[in-house]
Scaffold this motif. Structure first.
Motif, PDB file in Angstrom:
ATOM      1  N   LEU A   1      -6.071 -36.746  68.273  1.00  0.00           N
ATOM      2  CA  LEU A   1      -4.779 -36.744  67.591  1.00  0.00           C
ATOM      3  C   LEU A   1      -3.677 -37.202  68.552  1.00  0.00           C
ATOM      4  O   LEU A   1      -2.788 -37.975  68.180  1.00  0.00           O
ATOM      5  CB  LEU A   1      -4.455 -35.357  67.039  1.00  0.00           C
ATOM      6  CG  LEU A   1      -5.050 -34.992  65.679  1.00  0.00           C
ATOM      7  CD1 LEU A   1      -4.637 -33.578  65.288  1.00  0.00           C
ATOM      8  CD2 LEU A   1      -4.635 -35.978  64.582  1.00  0.00           C
ATOM      9  N   TYR A   2      -3.745 -36.726  69.786  1.00  0.00           N
ATOM     10  CA  TYR A   2      -2.776 -37.155  70.804  1.00  0.00           C
ATOM     11  C   TYR A   2      -2.863 -38.657  71.020  1.00  0.00           C
ATOM     12  O   TYR A   2      -1.843 -39.366  71.023  1.00  0.00           O
ATOM     13  CB  TYR A   2      -3.041 -36.410  72.116  1.00  0.00           C
ATOM     14  CG  TYR A   2      -2.264 -36.964  73.283  1.00  0.00           C
ATOM     15  CD1 TYR A   2      -0.932 -36.601  73.493  1.00  0.00           C
ATOM     16  CD2 TYR A   2      -2.857 -37.858  74.170  1.00  0.00           C
ATOM     17  CE1 TYR A   2      -0.211 -37.127  74.554  1.00  0.00           C
ATOM     18  CE2 TYR A   2      -2.143 -38.389  75.236  1.00  0.00           C
ATOM     19  CZ  TYR A   2      -0.831 -38.025  75.422  1.00  0.00           C
ATOM     20  OH  TYR A   2      -0.107 -38.547  76.474  1.00  0.00           O
ATOM     21  N   LEU A   3      -4.068 -39.184  71.196  1.00  0.00           N
ATOM     22  CA  LEU A   3      -4.241 -40.623  71.441  1.00  0.00           C
ATOM     23  C   LEU A   3      -3.818 -41.456  70.238  1.00  0.00           C
ATOM     24  O   LEU A   3      -3.302 -42.565  70.382  1.00  0.00           O
ATOM     25  CB  LEU A   3      -5.699 -40.913  71.803  1.00  0.00           C
ATOM     26  CG  LEU A   3      -6.177 -40.342  73.141  1.00  0.00           C
ATOM     27  CD1 LEU A   3      -7.677 -40.553  73.305  1.00  0.00           C
ATOM     28  CD2 LEU A   3      -5.415 -40.978  74.302  1.00  0.00           C
ATOM     29  N   ASN A   4      -4.023 -40.904  69.039  1.00  0.00           N
ATOM     30  CA  ASN A   4      -3.599 -41.609  67.832  1.00  0.00           C
ATOM     31  C   ASN A   4      -2.073 -41.694  67.763  1.00  0.00           C
ATOM     32  O   ASN A   4      -1.500 -42.751  67.446  1.00  0.00           O
ATOM     33  CB  ASN A   4      -4.159 -40.913  66.595  1.00  0.00           C
ATOM     34  CG  ASN A   4      -3.701 -41.552  65.301  1.00  0.00           C
ATOM     35  OD1 ASN A   4      -2.736 -41.108  64.695  1.00  0.00           O
ATOM     36  ND2 ASN A   4      -4.383 -42.606  64.866  1.00  0.00           N
ATOM     37  N   LYS A   5      -1.412 -40.583  68.047  1.00  0.00           N
ATOM     38  CA  LYS A   5       0.047 -40.560  67.960  1.00  0.00           C
ATOM     39  C   LYS A   5       0.696 -41.366  69.093  1.00  0.00           C
ATOM     40  O   LYS A   5       1.698 -42.050  68.876  1.00  0.00           O
ATOM     41  CB  LYS A   5       0.566 -39.117  67.994  1.00  0.00           C
ATOM     42  CG  LYS A   5       0.174 -38.296  66.777  1.00  0.00           C
ATOM     43  CD  LYS A   5       0.758 -38.859  65.505  1.00  0.00           C
ATOM     44  CE  LYS A   5       2.266 -38.776  65.450  1.00  0.00           C
ATOM     45  NZ  LYS A   5       2.813 -39.203  64.139  1.00  0.00           N
ATOM     46  N   GLU A   6       0.139 -41.304  70.268  1.00  0.00           N
ATOM     47  CA  GLU A   6       0.746 -41.968  71.419  1.00  0.00           C
ATOM     48  C   GLU A   6       0.426 -43.463  71.480  1.00  0.00           C
ATOM     49  O   GLU A   6       1.258 -44.263  71.895  1.00  0.00           O
ATOM     50  CB  GLU A   6       0.280 -41.291  72.712  1.00  0.00           C
ATOM     51  CG  GLU A   6       0.894 -39.925  72.936  1.00  0.00           C
ATOM     52  CD  GLU A   6       2.386 -40.002  73.207  1.00  0.00           C
ATOM     53  OE1 GLU A   6       2.789 -40.594  74.221  1.00  0.00           O
ATOM     54  OE2 GLU A   6       3.161 -39.477  72.372  1.00  0.00           O
ATOM     55  N   HIS A   7      -0.796 -43.812  71.066  1.00  0.00           N
ATOM     56  CA  HIS A   7      -1.237 -45.195  71.274  1.00  0.00           C
ATOM     57  C   HIS A   7      -1.821 -45.852  70.022  1.00  0.00           C
ATOM     58  O   HIS A   7      -2.249 -47.003  70.072  1.00  0.00           O
ATOM     59  CB  HIS A   7      -2.284 -45.246  72.391  1.00  0.00           C
ATOM     60  CG  HIS A   7      -1.830 -44.598  73.661  1.00  0.00           C
ATOM     61  ND1 HIS A   7      -0.807 -45.115  74.437  1.00  0.00           N
ATOM     62  CD2 HIS A   7      -2.240 -43.462  74.290  1.00  0.00           C
ATOM     63  CE1 HIS A   7      -0.622 -44.329  75.499  1.00  0.00           C
ATOM     64  NE2 HIS A   7      -1.468 -43.329  75.428  1.00  0.00           N
ATOM     65  N   GLY A   8      -1.882 -45.123  68.917  1.00  0.00           N
ATOM     66  CA  GLY A   8      -2.417 -45.695  67.687  1.00  0.00           C
ATOM     67  C   GLY A   8      -3.919 -45.824  67.657  1.00  0.00           C
ATOM     68  O   GLY A   8      -4.479 -46.515  66.795  1.00  0.00           O
TER      69      GLY A   8
END
Length: 316
Positions: free
Chosen positions: A278-285
């Motif tokens: 979820l973090y990687l999705n929000k930060e980097h798509g």
């Protein structure tokens, strides 16, 4: 320890000591509940990932397992908080899909963990991807292992909750594999949340079916209680016992030869990776092209020593 965040049973699993208005906030609204050894490990995974990435994870777990209506209410509460991401499990996907549809409409990214939506692709809830074990495959692997090591003449799967799709799939995988090998197998459903009652029901089954040769139990707490029934009946050497998931008691019993083995789904990873992605999705798509399977893996006498320390430390 988890800190109580409100009287509405919201728990902050972890939050950065340097939180600011830009801190990402994720909500967990699964069918997990507080105090169960399995969920304690998964919670540790979420907590460790939250601390590593400096995000806040709010868990809506309570003291007993929720039904689909109660889980939907938790999801609605999470959506109302407008989080940056949502972590759910789907033991009854149809029962919570209307709530999750509202999350999707609001643009909240969703990751399913522990139990995914097993319906056909066109009917599934549109989460990013699933992180967890393959439940049916877990039952198949347990059956294959028993059949190849003990040559049983019959098998029984003990399902601890008929309304939980993942547990149903475990028993389906087990019994189907037995039947393909021309070994008779059946499933019994015991009362949820009551290992003691389940043990008494199994005791009655054992009395009526004294020739049962192998038993697969889908929950480690129940496995230990059924092991005690077999010991009291003098059947430990005659009935092969296999479990799903781990606990200190199950690990000790595998070492002593009382339980042949167990299926590990590595739930720490389910919690950790859900927060991380979820973090990687929000930060980097970032997203993934397919689900992440954290299991099944077989733990038996040959590798139990390697995982024992991790069970004690809360990682397995």
């Amino acid at each position: 320890m988890l800190a109580l965040a409100s009287m509405a049973s919201a728990f902050v699993l972890a939050a950065s000591a340097h939180a600011d208005d830009k801190q990402l906030v994720f909500y967990e609204a699964s069918h997990a509940w507080l105090g169960h050894p399995f969920w304690n490990v998964l919670n540790k995974g979420m907590k460790d990932a939250a601390e590593k990435y400096g995000v806040k994870v709010v868990s809506l777990q309570e003291n007993s397992p929720p039904n689909s209506g109660q889980q939907s209410e938790k999801i609605d509460r999470a959506i109302a908080a407008n989080p940056d991401g949502l972590i759910v499990s789907l033991p009854d996907a149809k029962g919570v899909e209307s709530s999750l549809k509202r999350a999707t409409e609001k643009g909240i990214p969703i990751i399913a963990m522990n139990v995914g939506d097993t319906r056909p692709a066109g009917e599934r809830i549109p989460y990013l991807f699933y992180i967890g074990g393959d439940e049916k495959l877990g039952g198949e692997r347990a059956a294959d292992y028993i059949l190849s090591h003990k040559k049983p003449t019959s098998g029984l799967c003990v399902n601890t909750n008929a309304g939980q799709s993942g547990l149903v799939a475990r028993c389906e995988g087990f019994t189907t594999t037995y039947k393909k090998a021309n070994v008779k197998a059946e499933t019994i459903v015991v009362p949820p949340d009551s290992p003691t009652q389940a043990a008494e029901q199994f005791r009655a089954y054992l009395t009526a079916n004294p020739d049962i040769a192998s038993v697969f139990v889908v929950d480690p707490t129940y496995t230990v209680e059924i092991m005690k029934v077999l010991e009291e009946a003098g059947k430990s050497d005659q009935v092969t016992l296999f479990s799903y998931d781990m606990s200190k008691e199950v690990i000790d019993a595998i070492e002593k030869g009382k339980i042949l083995g167990t299926v590990d789904q590595q739930q720490y990873l389910q919690g950790y990776l859900a927060v991380e992605f979820l973090y990687l999705n929000k930060e980097h798509g970032f997203t993934l092209a397919q689900d992440i399977l954290t299991g099944p893996a077989i733990i038996d006498k040959d590798n139990v020593a390697a995982v024992k320390a991790n069970v004690t430390a809360g990682y397995r």
